[in-house]
Design a protein around this motif. Structure first.
Motif, PDB file in Angstrom:
ATOM      1  N   TYR A  41       0.824  -1.215   0.000  1.00  0.00           N
ATOM      2  CA  TYR A  41       0.000   0.000   0.000  1.00  0.00           C
ATOM      3  C   TYR A  41       0.857   1.263   0.000  1.00  0.00           C
ATOM      4  N   ALA A  88      -3.646   5.357   4.392  1.00  0.00           N
ATOM      5  CA  ALA A  88      -3.078   4.229   3.642  1.00  0.00           C
ATOM      6  C   ALA A  88      -4.066   3.774   2.565  1.00  0.00           C
ATOM      7  N   TYR A  89      -3.561   3.481   1.375  1.00  0.00           N
ATOM      8  CA  TYR A  89      -4.391   2.932   0.291  1.00  0.00           C
ATOM      9  C   TYR A  89      -3.624   1.840  -0.451  1.00  0.00           C
ATOM     10  N   TYR A  92      -8.546   1.677  -5.089  1.00  0.00           N
ATOM     11  CA  TYR A  92      -9.988   1.426  -4.974  1.00  0.00           C
ATOM     12  C   TYR A  92     -10.422   1.868  -3.578  1.00  0.00           C
ATOM     13  N   GLY A  93     -11.370   2.785  -3.509  1.00  0.00           N
ATOM     14  CA  GLY A  93     -11.710   3.337  -2.199  1.00  0.00           C
ATOM     15  C   GLY A  93     -13.192   3.459  -1.947  1.00  0.00           C
ATOM     16  N   ILE A  94     -13.466   3.725  -0.673  1.00  0.00           N
ATOM     17  CA  ILE A  94     -14.858   3.970  -0.247  1.00  0.00           C
ATOM     18  C   ILE A  94     -14.891   5.323   0.446  1.00  0.00           C
ATOM     19  N   VAL A  98     -16.066   7.183   3.436  1.00  0.00           N
ATOM     20  CA  VAL A  98     -16.579   6.934   4.785  1.00  0.00           C
ATOM     21  C   VAL A  98     -17.371   8.173   5.208  1.00  0.00           C
ATOM     22  N   GLY A 156     -15.821  10.945   7.171  1.00  0.00           N
ATOM     23  CA  GLY A 156     -14.395  10.610   7.257  1.00  0.00           C
ATOM     24  C   GLY A 156     -13.521  11.817   6.944  1.00  0.00           C
ATOM     25  N   LEU A 157     -12.478  11.974   7.728  1.00  0.00           N
ATOM     26  CA  LEU A 157     -11.600  13.139   7.596  1.00  0.00           C
ATOM     27  C   LEU A 157     -10.941  13.181   6.212  1.00  0.00           C
ATOM     28  N   PHE A 158     -10.423  12.051   5.768  1.00  0.00           N
ATOM     29  CA  PHE A 158      -9.700  12.008   4.495  1.00  0.00           C
ATOM     30  C   PHE A 158     -10.667  11.880   3.317  1.00  0.00           C
ATOM     31  N   THR A 171     -13.665  -3.057   0.337  1.00  0.00           N
ATOM     32  CA  THR A 171     -12.510  -2.539  -0.406  1.00  0.00           C
ATOM     33  C   THR A 171     -11.241  -3.350  -0.128  1.00  0.00           C
ATOM     34  N   GLU A 191      -4.249  -8.055   6.874  1.00  0.00           N
ATOM     35  CA  GLU A 191      -4.126  -6.595   6.823  1.00  0.00           C
ATOM     36  C   GLU A 191      -5.462  -5.957   7.207  1.00  0.00           C
ATOM     37  N   ASN A 192      -5.443  -5.302   8.365  1.00  0.00           N
ATOM     38  CA  ASN A 192      -6.641  -4.585   8.843  1.00  0.00           C
ATOM     39  C   ASN A 192      -6.703  -3.218   8.184  1.00  0.00           C
ATOM     40  N   TRP A 194      -8.763  -0.829   9.309  1.00  0.00           N
ATOM     41  CA  TRP A 194      -8.934   0.166  10.374  1.00  0.00           C
ATOM     42  C   TRP A 194      -8.867  -0.508  11.719  1.00  0.00           C
TER      43      TRP A 194
HETATM   44  C1  LIG Z   1      -2.886  -0.809   5.357  1.00  0.00           C
HETATM   45  C2  LIG Z   1      -4.163  -0.108   4.994  1.00  0.00           C
HETATM   46  C3  LIG Z   1      -4.602  -0.116   3.669  1.00  0.00           C
HETATM   47  C4  LIG Z   1      -5.790   0.516   3.335  1.00  0.00           C
HETATM   48  N1  LIG Z   1      -6.222   0.487   2.043  1.00  0.00           N
HETATM   49  C5  LIG Z   1      -7.431   1.037   1.727  1.00  0.00           C
HETATM   50  C6  LIG Z   1      -7.924   0.943   0.409  1.00  0.00           C
HETATM   51  O1  LIG Z   1      -7.271   0.405  -0.499  1.00  0.00           O
HETATM   52  N2  LIG Z   1      -9.143   1.489   0.154  1.00  0.00           N
HETATM   53  C7  LIG Z   1      -9.878   2.108   1.139  1.00  0.00           C
HETATM   54  O2  LIG Z   1     -10.978   2.594   0.845  1.00  0.00           O
HETATM   55  N3  LIG Z   1      -9.419   2.217   2.385  1.00  0.00           N
HETATM   56  C8  LIG Z   1      -8.207   1.704   2.701  1.00  0.00           C
HETATM   57  N4  LIG Z   1      -7.740   1.818   3.975  1.00  0.00           N
HETATM   58  C9  LIG Z   1      -8.481   2.663   4.906  1.00  0.00           C
HETATM   59  C10 LIG Z   1      -8.075   4.143   4.688  1.00  0.00           C
HETATM   60  O3  LIG Z   1      -6.710   4.305   5.034  1.00  0.00           O
HETATM   61  C11 LIG Z   1      -8.888   5.109   5.575  1.00  0.00           C
HETATM   62  O4  LIG Z   1      -9.039   4.614   6.853  1.00  0.00           O
HETATM   63  C12 LIG Z   1     -10.243   5.338   5.003  1.00  0.00           C
HETATM   64  O5  LIG Z   1     -10.125   5.947   3.750  1.00  0.00           O
HETATM   65  C13 LIG Z   1     -11.064   6.266   5.903  1.00  0.00           C
HETATM   66  O6  LIG Z   1     -10.371   7.463   6.130  1.00  0.00           O
HETATM   67  P1  LIG Z   1     -11.166   8.747   6.615  1.00  0.00           P
HETATM   68  O7  LIG Z   1     -10.183   9.730   7.165  1.00  0.00           O
HETATM   69  O8  LIG Z   1     -12.087   9.237   5.574  1.00  0.00           O
HETATM   70  O9  LIG Z   1     -12.046   8.175   7.791  1.00  0.00           O
HETATM   71  P2  LIG Z   1     -11.740   8.233   9.333  1.00  0.00           P
HETATM   72  O10 LIG Z   1     -12.243   9.542   9.851  1.00  0.00           O
HETATM   73  O11 LIG Z   1     -10.320   7.909   9.591  1.00  0.00           O
HETATM   74  O12 LIG Z   1     -12.719   7.067   9.814  1.00  0.00           O
HETATM   75  C14 LIG Z   1     -12.227   5.759  10.002  1.00  0.00           C
HETATM   76  C15 LIG Z   1     -13.424   4.820  10.087  1.00  0.00           C
HETATM   77  O13 LIG Z   1     -13.900   4.613   8.771  1.00  0.00           O
HETATM   78  C16 LIG Z   1     -14.270   3.265   8.574  1.00  0.00           C
HETATM   79  N5  LIG Z   1     -13.434   2.748   7.453  1.00  0.00           N
HETATM   80  C17 LIG Z   1     -12.129   3.042   7.183  1.00  0.00           C
HETATM   81  N6  LIG Z   1     -11.732   2.424   6.059  1.00  0.00           N
HETATM   82  C18 LIG Z   1     -12.776   1.732   5.585  1.00  0.00           C
HETATM   83  C19 LIG Z   1     -12.982   0.909   4.463  1.00  0.00           C
HETATM   84  N7  LIG Z   1     -11.996   0.704   3.579  1.00  0.00           N
HETATM   85  N8  LIG Z   1     -14.188   0.339   4.289  1.00  0.00           N
HETATM   86  C20 LIG Z   1     -15.196   0.570   5.184  1.00  0.00           C
HETATM   87  N9  LIG Z   1     -15.071   1.349   6.285  1.00  0.00           N
HETATM   88  C21 LIG Z   1     -13.893   1.928   6.481  1.00  0.00           C
HETATM   89  C22 LIG Z   1     -14.008   2.552   9.879  1.00  0.00           C
HETATM   90  O14 LIG Z   1     -15.218   2.503  10.608  1.00  0.00           O
HETATM   91  C23 LIG Z   1     -13.025   3.435  10.579  1.00  0.00           C
HETATM   92  O15 LIG Z   1     -13.104   3.353  11.970  1.00  0.00           O
HETATM   93  C24 LIG Z   1      -6.544   1.193   4.328  1.00  0.00           C
HETATM   94  C25 LIG Z   1      -6.092   1.216   5.657  1.00  0.00           C
HETATM   95  C26 LIG Z   1      -4.922   0.570   5.983  1.00  0.00           C
HETATM   96  C27 LIG Z   1      -4.470   0.610   7.421  1.00  0.00           C
END
Ligand SMILES: Cc1cc2nc3c(=O)[nH]c(=O)nc-3n(C[C@H](O)[C@H](O)[C@H](O)COP(=O)(O)OP(=O)(O)OC[C@H]3O[C@@H](n4cnc5c(N)ncnc54)[C@H](O)[C@@H]3O)c2cc1C
Length: 265
Positions: free
Chosen positions: A44, A59-60, A74-76, A78, A81-83, A124, A262-263, A265
């Motif tokens: 990632y 992380a993606y 490939y993403g969702i 949230v 979500g902050l990011f 995802t 690989e978790n 979250w």
């Molecule tokens: C090693 C690693 C690889 C990752 N790869 C991907 C990826 O390829 N695609 C991707 O979409 N995300 C991926 N993630 C998750 C991504 O990094 C972010 O956590 C996600 O985009 C949410 O960020 P945010 O700031 O919008 O939400 P935040 O404000 O950080 O909210 C986090 C919350 O969002 C929810 N969440 C986070 N990720 C997901 C998800 N993928 N599906 C469903 N619910 C989720 C959980 O409830 C989590 O507690 C990965 C995470 C890790 C640790």
């Protein structure tokens, strides 16, 4: 987005080159690839967005194969979500920071032996497996590849056409490529409405009730099975428990084992 002194030391500013929306909340996007960027399929990237509220990094998993010219993710989105609340507004031509370093241990070379590779994903979490399957290495290394994608609703089953095509036409460069099976499951559709091709239920349920092995026609075994788990941490924790009960162990740096995780979250 302006150049940010903190980001620029560890990352380069890349351009979003395409965007595909699968549903309102699921999307695939590609970016230019940083110069000299190299990774192993399954790894990632860390990417960053900055605005007046500051920098956010997440992380993606790459869905692109290492040899491809662009990076794909490939993403969702949230909710709240902050990011992803920032990411969802981006369009082709916009910039995103990508760290120069790559990360992660969800790679096929972690397994020193085994015949059947099970790739288990929720949502995802299918991302690393897309990259792995687009790369020739895994097709040569294993006899069977079993990709299990579990989602809530059928419209979240992204990448179906490409995966089905891979199943029909494995890489021609390999003399005896592995046989790929794709097993899809939904948890929130009414079971009675599921087409016969799909399963209904969580990955843990399908392992416990034997449906997954029955569908694949392959047993999960300590000697032959190597297993990757990616996505929802609850699925991973519960599956890890089941695998332990079946005598399987995680791969450790110096110790061969049966599974890697690989978790998200
Ligand atoms: C090693 C690693 C690889 C990752 N790869 C991907 C990826 O390829 N695609 C991707 O979409 N995300 C991926 N993630 C998750 C991504 O990094 C972010 O956590 C996600 O985009 C949410 O960020 P945010 O700031 O919008 O939400 P935040 O404000 O950080 O909210 C986090 C919350 O969002 C929810 N969440 C986070 N990720 C997901 C998800 N993928 N599906 C469903 N619910 C989720 C959980 O409830 C989590 O507690 C990965 C995470 C890790 C640790």
């Amino acid at each position: 987005m302006n150049a940010d002194p903190h980001a620029s030391q560890k990352a380069t500013q890349e351009t979003i080159t395409s965007l595909h929306r699968w549903t309102d909340s699921l999307f695939t996007f590609t970016t230019t690839k940083p110069d000299g960027y190299s990774f192993t399929a399954g790894q990632y990237a860390r990417m960053g967005l900055s605005d007046e509220r500051g920098e956010v990094w997440r992380a993606y998993s790459m869905t692109s194969a290492p040899h491809e010219e662009q990076l794909e993710f490939y993403g969702i989105v949230v909710e709240g979500g902050l990011f992803t609340s920032r990411l969802r507004k981006l369009e082709p031509g916009d910039s995103i920071w990508i760290e120069k370093q790559t990360y992660g241990f969800m790679t096929v070379d972690r397994f020193v032996d085994g015949e059947d590779l099970w790739m288990l994903a929720t949502g995802t979490g299918i991302g690393p497996y897309i990259s792995i399957l687009r790369d020739a290495f895994v097709w040569e290394k294993f006899r069977n590849l079993i990709l299990v994608h579990c989602v809530r609703h059928a419209n979240e089953l992204a990448y179906q056409n490409e995966l089905d095509a891979m199943q029909r036409r494995p890489p021609a460069t390999i003399a005896t490529p592995a046989r790929l099976q794709i097993i899809r499951s939904t948890t929130r559709e009414a079971a009675l409405l599921e087409p016969a091709a799909r399963l209904h239920g969580r990955i843990t349920t399908l392992i416990n009730n034997g449906e997954l092995e029955k569908k694949a026609g392959i047993a999960l075994s300590v000697s032959a099975s190597r297993i990757m788990l990616c996505g929802n941490p609850v699925m991973i924790e519960d599956t890890r428990h089941i695998l332990h009960q079946r005598g399987m162990r995680p791969v450790r740096r110096a110790l061969p084992g049966q599974f890697v995780t690989e978790n998200y979250w």
